[in-house]
Design a protein around this motif. Structure first.
Motif, PDB file in Angstrom:
ATOM      1  N   THR A  46      -1.261  10.034 -13.403  1.00 20.79           N
ATOM      2  CA  THR A  46      -0.167  10.761 -13.410  1.00 20.79           C
ATOM      3  C   THR A  46      -0.121  11.478 -12.097  1.00 20.79           C
ATOM      4  O   THR A  46       1.224  11.759 -11.880  1.00 20.79           O
ATOM      5  CB  THR A  46      -0.557  12.055 -14.282  1.00 20.79           C
ATOM      6  N   LYS A  47      -1.020  11.208 -11.276  1.00 18.06           N
ATOM      7  CA  LYS A  47      -0.881  11.963  -9.907  1.00 18.06           C
ATOM      8  C   LYS A  47       0.033  11.173  -9.202  1.00 18.06           C
ATOM      9  O   LYS A  47       0.088   9.807  -9.157  1.00 18.06           O
ATOM     10  CB  LYS A  47      -2.090  11.997  -9.358  1.00 18.06           C
ATOM     11  N   ARG A  48       0.725  11.648  -8.282  1.00 23.46           N
ATOM     12  CA  ARG A  48       1.829  11.019  -7.356  1.00 23.46           C
ATOM     13  C   ARG A  48       1.023   9.784  -6.573  1.00 23.46           C
ATOM     14  O   ARG A  48       1.512   8.668  -6.629  1.00 23.46           O
ATOM     15  CB  ARG A  48       2.597  11.653  -6.522  1.00 23.46           C
ATOM     16  N   LYS A  49       0.124  10.342  -5.972  1.00 23.43           N
ATOM     17  CA  LYS A  49      -0.565   9.439  -5.268  1.00 23.43           C
ATOM     18  C   LYS A  49      -1.083   8.223  -5.831  1.00 23.43           C
ATOM     19  O   LYS A  49      -0.999   6.909  -5.553  1.00 23.43           O
ATOM     20  CB  LYS A  49      -1.704   9.927  -4.329  1.00 23.43           C
ATOM     21  N   ALA A  50      -1.681   8.321  -6.996  1.00 18.39           N
ATOM     22  CA  ALA A  50      -2.210   7.344  -7.810  1.00 18.39           C
ATOM     23  C   ALA A  50      -0.980   6.326  -8.236  1.00 18.39           C
ATOM     24  O   ALA A  50      -1.285   5.150  -8.177  1.00 18.39           O
ATOM     25  CB  ALA A  50      -2.946   8.078  -9.013  1.00 18.39           C
ATOM     26  N   LYS A  51      -0.002   7.069  -8.778  1.00 19.73           N
ATOM     27  CA  LYS A  51       0.965   5.977  -9.304  1.00 19.73           C
ATOM     28  C   LYS A  51       1.625   5.315  -7.918  1.00 19.73           C
ATOM     29  O   LYS A  51       1.832   3.881  -8.307  1.00 19.73           O
ATOM     30  CB  LYS A  51       2.191   7.080  -9.680  1.00 19.73           C
ATOM     31  N   ARG A  52       1.574   5.793  -6.861  1.00 20.25           N
ATOM     32  CA  ARG A  52       2.128   4.987  -5.703  1.00 20.25           C
ATOM     33  C   ARG A  52       1.497   3.702  -5.752  1.00 20.25           C
ATOM     34  O   ARG A  52       1.530   2.692  -5.657  1.00 20.25           O
ATOM     35  CB  ARG A  52       2.300   5.646  -4.596  1.00 20.25           C
ATOM     36  N   LYS A  53      -0.007   3.927  -5.770  1.00 23.21           N
ATOM     37  CA  LYS A  53      -1.047   2.971  -5.640  1.00 23.21           C
ATOM     38  C   LYS A  53      -0.930   1.856  -6.809  1.00 23.21           C
ATOM     39  O   LYS A  53      -1.224   0.614  -6.667  1.00 23.21           O
ATOM     40  CB  LYS A  53      -2.490   3.419  -5.621  1.00 23.21           C
ATOM     41  N   LEU A  54      -0.553   2.499  -7.845  1.00 18.77           N
ATOM     42  CA  LEU A  54      -0.666   1.562  -9.194  1.00 18.77           C
ATOM     43  C   LEU A  54       0.687   0.635  -8.948  1.00 18.77           C
ATOM     44  O   LEU A  54       0.637  -0.456  -9.205  1.00 18.77           O
ATOM     45  CB  LEU A  54      -0.156   2.631 -10.338  1.00 18.77           C
ATOM     46  N   TYR A  55       1.740   1.192  -8.424  1.00 23.80           N
ATOM     47  CA  TYR A  55       3.021   0.430  -8.244  1.00 23.80           C
ATOM     48  C   TYR A  55       2.689  -0.801  -7.383  1.00 23.80           C
ATOM     49  O   TYR A  55       3.519  -1.663  -7.333  1.00 23.80           O
ATOM     50  CB  TYR A  55       4.038   1.280  -7.743  1.00 23.80           C
ATOM     51  N   LYS A  56       1.695  -0.579  -6.451  1.00 26.04           N
ATOM     52  CA  LYS A  56       1.496  -1.507  -5.472  1.00 26.04           C
ATOM     53  C   LYS A  56       0.687  -2.824  -6.084  1.00 26.04           C
ATOM     54  O   LYS A  56       0.404  -3.532  -5.396  1.00 26.04           O
ATOM     55  CB  LYS A  56       0.680  -0.610  -4.346  1.00 26.04           C
ATOM     56  N   LEU A  57       0.287  -2.847  -7.490  1.00 25.73           N
ATOM     57  CA  LEU A  57      -0.265  -3.862  -7.973  1.00 25.73           C
ATOM     58  C   LEU A  57       0.716  -5.047  -8.118  1.00 25.73           C
ATOM     59  O   LEU A  57       0.055  -6.139  -7.926  1.00 25.73           O
ATOM     60  CB  LEU A  57      -0.913  -3.490  -9.586  1.00 25.73           C
ATOM     61  N   VAL A  58       1.822  -4.739  -8.417  1.00 25.86           N
ATOM     62  CA  VAL A  58       2.826  -6.116  -8.423  1.00 25.86           C
ATOM     63  C   VAL A  58       3.649  -6.123  -7.235  1.00 25.86           C
ATOM     64  O   VAL A  58       3.761  -5.201  -6.379  1.00 25.86           O
ATOM     65  CB  VAL A  58       3.787  -5.863  -9.427  1.00 25.86           C
ATOM     66  N   SER A  59       4.052  -7.390  -6.835  1.00 27.25           N
ATOM     67  CA  SER A  59       4.634  -7.742  -5.854  1.00 27.25           C
ATOM     68  C   SER A  59       6.077  -6.881  -5.904  1.00 27.25           C
ATOM     69  O   SER A  59       6.781  -6.676  -6.688  1.00 27.25           O
ATOM     70  CB  SER A  59       5.063  -9.319  -5.553  1.00 27.25           C
ATOM     71  N   SER A  60       6.590  -6.588  -4.638  1.00 28.51           N
ATOM     72  CA  SER A  60       7.927  -6.124  -4.469  1.00 28.51           C
ATOM     73  C   SER A  60       9.086  -7.326  -5.039  1.00 28.51           C
ATOM     74  O   SER A  60      10.218  -6.760  -5.300  1.00 28.51           O
ATOM     75  CB  SER A  60       8.492  -5.741  -3.093  1.00 28.51           C
ATOM     76  N   GLY A  61       8.677  -8.448  -5.213  1.00 30.38           N
ATOM     77  CA  GLY A  61       9.238  -9.680  -5.647  1.00 30.38           C
ATOM     78  C   GLY A  61       9.591  -9.432  -7.131  1.00 30.38           C
ATOM     79  O   GLY A  61      10.445 -10.029  -7.734  1.00 30.38           O
ATOM     80  N   ALA A  62       8.800  -8.409  -7.814  1.00 32.54           N
ATOM     81  CA  ALA A  62       9.100  -8.466  -9.290  1.00 32.54           C
ATOM     82  C   ALA A  62      10.300  -7.868  -9.732  1.00 32.54           C
ATOM     83  O   ALA A  62      10.973  -8.372 -10.445  1.00 32.54           O
ATOM     84  CB  ALA A  62       7.891  -7.345  -9.697  1.00 32.54           C
ATOM     85  N   SER A  63      10.991  -7.037  -8.902  1.00 35.55           N
ATOM     86  CA  SER A  63      12.191  -6.256  -9.019  1.00 35.55           C
ATOM     87  C   SER A  63      13.118  -7.334  -8.863  1.00 35.55           C
ATOM     88  O   SER A  63      14.235  -7.353  -9.744  1.00 35.55           O
ATOM     89  CB  SER A  63      12.554  -5.129  -8.459  1.00 35.55           C
TER      90      SER A  63
END
Lengths: 296, 433, 461
Positions: free
Chosen positions: B108-125
């Motif tokens: 839930t935390k912002r910082k943690a979320k940002r780390k979570l999003y980094k699991l996948v490549s920016s190519g995913a979108s």
């Protein structure tokens, strides 16, 4: 007179032609042309080298068939025969120069002073220091005249010091009859000499190691008549000290320099005997064909 | 005299025999030096190939994460619009983020979320964008989509990152690793064959970077080189072997060609820069200029081997052709050239292999660019495979080491194939006289 | 018309011309081809060549010069306030014009002057294209017509076509000369400009190299110094290390392969060595930078030595390995060229194999081997990628192989990649270094090729 392009068919054709004419001229023969065992006595009383049943193969091809021959002390044995008859191949067996050809295999016995030279224990280096060789084409090293002669004694460590080496070089060049011609330019390259001088330099180089037997493979075939005469005189002198086996294309040369002559034909040693006898009264018809110029 | 000679003779063989131990030892030593030299060269070859394969074989696989995407028009920010322009500018990253949040609802935390999003490549979108653009009906549906993981995650799965190191010494946090372990346990993350490597151009993100643009650039460059170098070299060889009078001028040409073959390749790059780019104003970074430079560079190689091929054609054939009244040009075209062609082709293939591996002169003419789009013509900005290797080798990310080694393996595969082809041509078409 | 379309049109016209020449030659002898001096196909080729070649030459020349001429015309037409600016600004303006014309966009806003110049540029371009089409097609038609008229029964078209072929061959073989000339001129021209800014003696004998020149006149501290001695020293140091590796290994493998190895070993090892020679230098560079350098560094720190991460040793070592196959294959050639009779002579004296090799074969092959080594040195000096990737940029004047040094080729690459102004001393310095590199390797190559050639003539008689 060379038969470099001798193919099986035309050699047969020539042989049959020879048979007809020889039969017509000499009448009945005791030995047929198909007889390929050696005629004449191949042994000597005091042999230096004895060869028994020597076969040489190049790959699967047998180049020499069961040759028996002795080479005695202080004699010159000439080996003659048409090109491709195996005389050079045989000569190169005597100091194992054929070892350098990968596909070449030698069987039978070759003994030098009673020691089998193809024995596994024998090292070719001491063997070749005892049995030297002079080649068809003069092959001085690309070094100075002095170095050409001094090199052999040097690698074998024959000279104790510089003076010793100088003496060996000088006596060797003298024995080869070259000293007076080159004594002022010992530092010049050996390749700069004339063909005859180069060949005598090669002989001097061989003598410098003091071998016991010298093998000569058509030593004069690349030389002019005057140079040839000098080498022939030299061979005659060297006989006093060494045993010499010489392969030659020239029957006159064989007659001039040798005491005994062996005639080779297509890998067989056809006939051996005193040179005088071979040239005046050959027994085997093939020998006769060759020396009378009907063949080869 | 004789006595002295005999005594000396006895001495000779004794001396020789006495020296044999020392000399045989020297002989053995010398042979060992030779064997050592060859062993050193071979060992290095094995070491280098082994090292590159060891480092690079993982470049051909890639970690992918399974995301349960719901293509929600609301999340995409589309509303009811379905036109091309809005589809192109929709917020696909939001879909990815939503899917990740759904997978890990307790983050839930912002910082943690940002780390979570980094699991996948920016190519995913981008991948999702392509899917939707090709099939707008997807909107409103749900699907499980495998998207590339971030390069750090990729490295983790391939074992390049030590999970036991203290957190401060690695680039992934403990939390990220635990997420990955969760995904591993659910079998939602796995390594698959990395098609991206062969279908994409360069990228700043290692997991999206591919060699297609560089391969295409290499192909276009070699195409230019081949079309120019082969005819010119063959023509030069024919002139020098068959027509040129033996005079000073021919001598100069000959010495000159031999010298050109040994001129450092970078000097050809300087020539290309000064002549083609500054003087003729040809476009920078273009396969056209690269091909021109490599043509000049490979010409001597091909000329020399073509001349050797012409030399092997026996004179009897020339005389036979001239003897029945052919002109010299006819003789060459109908008799000499067909016989010399295999040798010329072999030389050309070897020259092309040399050109394919060349880097330095191409740096000079600006082919050292960051190329994402696959070049399609000889004037498009492009790079070539060796230069791509050079660029990647300079990148600090661990994942690019693997990519570099992978690209090297592809390059070497091409070179080996070309050389094998040269050998095959020679074996197949060679004629012995 | 687009240039490619125009070229296609010219090619189609050449085909038509071929057909016309072919038909006419048969027509003039009413189908009896035997009465012609040359076969009909030569008449066809003749007319086709006449239609194509002059037009194509004009086309190529036009393509090469068009850009320069138009740019100059646009420049001359620029108002004084722009053309009187510094060279760099003018260049920037020109590239803005081109960008505007080609893509319709510019980075900055479009000033009226820019728009005007761009319009002029575009107008010139389309005019040029129109004239190019007119000229070449007219030339092609004229050639076709004249040649077609001269197709007669006794016309020696075969000889004419063959003359054209030989002309083409001569033109091709002069490309090699033109390449050398081009290298010399382009490098020399820029070098002369460089030496106009930096004195020759400063360049050749200066011991400090820091090519960062000031971008603006008021900038401090980076006046740039172009003393190339550290580069020479670095180049020589790395080349020396390379040769220390390459000469013994290359030479001994050549000797072993040619004198000792069985045919089987030889046929296995030689191709492997050739693989070593065929590996692109960028691969060696990668290997040197990412594997060998860290290894050496790790080894050094293990025994208490401080090794730079971009040490000369790593680059030199790998470069040496790259040169091994070079030296071994050239030495192999010359050693094999030593006549067997030399070896026989030595063996017949009772020399061992190694004595024969060391004291007869090797001295005989020495000139050729030296030629090969010189070519190897020339290659080491000119090698670029390995040093760019594994040697540093720091111009240290040192002989310590554990420190980082830089080389001539590294500096050429660094000076010429990235953003550059073509006229600055910095870029021109690269050409001066290139000139030096070219001259050095040229001298080495000439000596080496001469020695090898001389050797072949002497030993092979």
């Amino acid at each position: 007179m060379l038969m470099n392009d001798m193919t099986p068919d035309n050699s047969l054709a020539r042989e049959s032609g020879v048979t007809a004419s020889a039969a017509a001229s000499t009448g009945p023969m005791r030995i047929s042309r198909e007889h390929h065992e050696t005629v004449g006595d191949y042994t000597v009383a005091d042999p230096r080298i004895t060869c028994r049943n020597v076969d040489v193969y190049y790959g699967d091809k047998r180049a020499i068939h069961a040759v028996n021959l002795d080479i005695g002390r202080n004699e010159v044995v000439a080996m003659i025969g048409p090109s491709g008859c195996g005389k050079s191949t045989f000569l190169r067996c005597l100091n194992r120069m054929n070892d350098t050809i990968e596909s070449c295999r030698v069987t039978g016995e070759i003994e030098l002073d009673g020691q089998d030279i193809y024995d596994k224990k024998i090292d070719v280096v001491p063997l070749r220091s005892q049995v030297g060789m002079v080649f068809q084409k003069p092959n001085p090293f690309p070094k100075s005249i002095y170095e050409n002669v001094a090199w052999g004694p040097r690698i074998h460590g024959l000279a104790q010091n510089k003076a010793d080496l100088n003496e060996i070089v000088e006596t060797s060049l003298q024995k080869a009859g070259l000293w007076s011609e080159v004594k002022d330019r010992l530092e010049k390259p050996g390749t700069g000499l004339s063909g005859g001088q180069q060949q005598r330099l090669c002989i001097a180089r061989t003598i410098a190691v003091s071998p016991e037997v010298i093998l000569m493979d058509e030593p004069c075939s690349a030389l002019d008549p005057i140079a040839t005469a000098k080498i022939e005189d030299l061979i005659d002198e060297l006989r006093q000290q060494y045993s010499i086996a010489i392969v030659t294309h020239s029957m006159q040369q064989a007659a001039r320099v040798s005491q005994r002559t062996a005639y080779f034909h297509m890998g067989d040693l056809i006939e051996v005997g005193e040179t005088a006898t071979i040239f005046t009264n050959p027994v085997h018809p093939l020998t006769e064909d060759y020396i009378t110029g009907r063949f080869g | 005299m004789t006595r002295k000679a005999i005594s000396q003779r006895l001495r000779t063989i004794d001396i020789v025999n006495a020296s044999m131990r020392r000399r045989n030892a020297a002989e053995k030593r010398f042979q060992i030096y030779g064997k050592l030299a060859i062993a050193a060269a071979m060992l290095f070859l094995i070491f280098m190939f082994g090292n590159i394969i060891y480092k690079g074989h993982t470049a051909f696989v890639q970690a992918f994460v399974a995301l349960d995407i719901s293509f929600d028009a609301q999340v995409l920010g589309l509303g009811d619009r379905r036109d091309k322009k809005s589809l192109a500018s929709a917020d696909y990253a939001a879909l990815v983020k939503a899917a990740l949040r759904q997978q890990f609802p307790d983050v839930t935390k912002r910082k943690a979320k940002r780390k979570l999003y980094k699991l996948v490549s920016s190519g995913a979108s981008y991948q999702l964008a392509d899917m939707v653009k090709n099939n707008p009906d997807l909107i409103g549906t749900q699907a499980r989509v495998w998207v590339p993981a971030d390069d750090e995650i990729d490295m983790l799965l391939k074992g390049y990152i030590d999970r036991k190191l203290p957190e401060s010494e690695r680039r992934l946090s403990d939390q990220q690793i635990s997420w990955v372990e969760t995904l591993e346990a659910k079998e939602l993350i796995e390594t698959r064959f990395n098609f991206n490597f062969f279908t994409h151009g360069d990228s700043r993100d290692a997991e999206l970077a591919g060699i297609l643009a560089a391969l295409s650039g290499s192909f276009l460059t070699l195409l230019v080189t081949l079309t120019l170098a082969f005819p010119i070299a063959v023509a030069t060889a024919i002139y020098l072997e068959e027509f040129a009078p033996k005079n000073k001028w021919t001598d100069i040409i000959e010495v000159n060609i031999n010298n050109l073959a040994a001129v450092p390749s970078i000097v050809f790059g300087l020539l290309g820069l000064a002549l083609f780019i500054n003087w003729f104003q040809f476009p920078r970074s273009a396969p056209l200029v690269g091909g021109l430079v490599l043509t000049l560079m490979t010409l001597p190689t091909i000329i020399i081997s073509s001349r050797a091929a012409l030399k092997t054609v026996p004179n009897a054939i020339r005389q036979a052709a001239l003897g029945i009244g052919a002109s010299k040009v006819q003789m060459i075209r109908h008799h000499v050239l067909p016989l010399a062609l295999p040798g010329m082709l072999t030389g050309t293939i070897i020259g092309m292999a040399q050109a394919l591996g060349e880097t330095a002169p191409l740096l000079m003419i600006g082919m050292v660019a960051f190329i994402v789009d696959v070049p399609t013509s000889i004037v498009d900005p492009s790079t070539v495979l060796p230069v791509q290797i050079f660029l990647w080798a300079d990148s600090p990310e661990r994942a690019f080491v693997e990519k570099t080694s992978g690209a090297i393996m592809v390059l070497l595969a091409f070179l080996i194939a070309m050389n094998a082809m040269a050998v095959a041509v020679r074996k197949k078409l060679e004629r012995r006289w | 018309m687009q240039p490619t379309t125009l070229l296609l049109v010219l090619i189609v016209m050449a085909f038509i011309a071929y057909q016309m020449g072919f038909r006419r030659s048969l027509a003039v002898v009413s189908g009896k081809a035997k009465q012609l001096h040359s076969l009909p196909l030569y008449h066809g080729f003749f007319v086709a060549l006449a239609a194509f070649i002059p037009a194509f030459l004009v086309f190529s020349l036009w393509q090469i010069l068009e850009n320069t001429v138009i740019t100059n015309m646009v420049l001359n037409a620029l108002p004084d306030e722009i053309s009187s600016k510094a060279q760099g600004d003018v260049n920037l303006f020109v590239s803005q014009i081109k960008n505007l014309v080609d893509n319709g966009i510019t980075a900055d806003g479009i000033s009226p002057q820019l728009q005007q110049a761009a319009n002029y540029y575009a107008a010139l371009q389309s005019e040029s294209a129109a004239w190019l089409s007119r000229t070449t097609i007219a030339l092609s038609l004229a050639g076709l017509f004249i040649a077609w008229r001269s197709v007669k029964r006794e016309a020696r078209t075969r000889n004419w076509v063959e003359k054209a072929v030989i002309g083409f061959l001569i033109a091709c073989s002069s490309i090699a000369i033109l390449t050398t000339l081009g290298i010399v001129l382009s490098v020399l021209f820029e070098s002369v400009r460089f030496f106009g800014q930096v004195p020759f003696s400063d360049f050749m004998f200066g011991t400090e190299w820091s090519p960062q020149t000031a971008l603006r006149a008021d900038q401090v501290g980076s006046s740039g110094s172009f003393g190339a001695i550290p580069l020479f020293a670095g180049t020589l140091l790395i080349s020396f290390i390379a040769m220390v590796v390459a000469i013994p290994v290359g030479l001994m493998s050549a000797i072993y392969l040619s004198e000792y190895a069985s045919l089987k070993v030889r046929s296995m090892v030689k191709p492997l060595l050739e693989i070593l020679a065929g590996i692109p230098t960028v691969v060696y560079g990668f290997f040197a930078a990412l594997t060998v350098a860290p290894l050496i560094r790790g080894f050094g720190s293990a025994i208490g030595l401080d090794v730079a991460s971009e040490s000369a040793l790593a680059a030199g070592l790998v470069m040496g390995i790259m040169i091994i196959p070079f030296i071994s294959s050239l030495s192999d050639d010359v050693i094999n060229a030593v006549p067997q009779s030399m070896r026989d002579g030595a063996y017949a004296l009772g020399a061992t194999k190694s004595e024969t090799v060391r004291k007869v074969v090797f001295p005989a092959a020495l000139p050729g081997v030296i030629g090969g080594i010189l070519l190897g040195v020339s290659r080491a000096i000119g090698e670029t990628m390995i040093v760019v990737m594994a040697a540093g940029l720091a111009a240290n004047l040192t002989l310590n192989p554990l420190e980082a040094v830089t080389t001539v080729t590294v500096q050429i690459v660094t000076l010429l990649t990235g953003d550059q102004e073509f006229d600055s001393a910095k870029t021109l310095a690269a050409f001066a270094l290139g000139l030096l590199l070219f001259v050095t390797t040229l001298i080495l190559n000439v000596i080496a090729l001469y020695v090898v050639r001389k050797y072949r003539e002497e030993i092979l008689v």
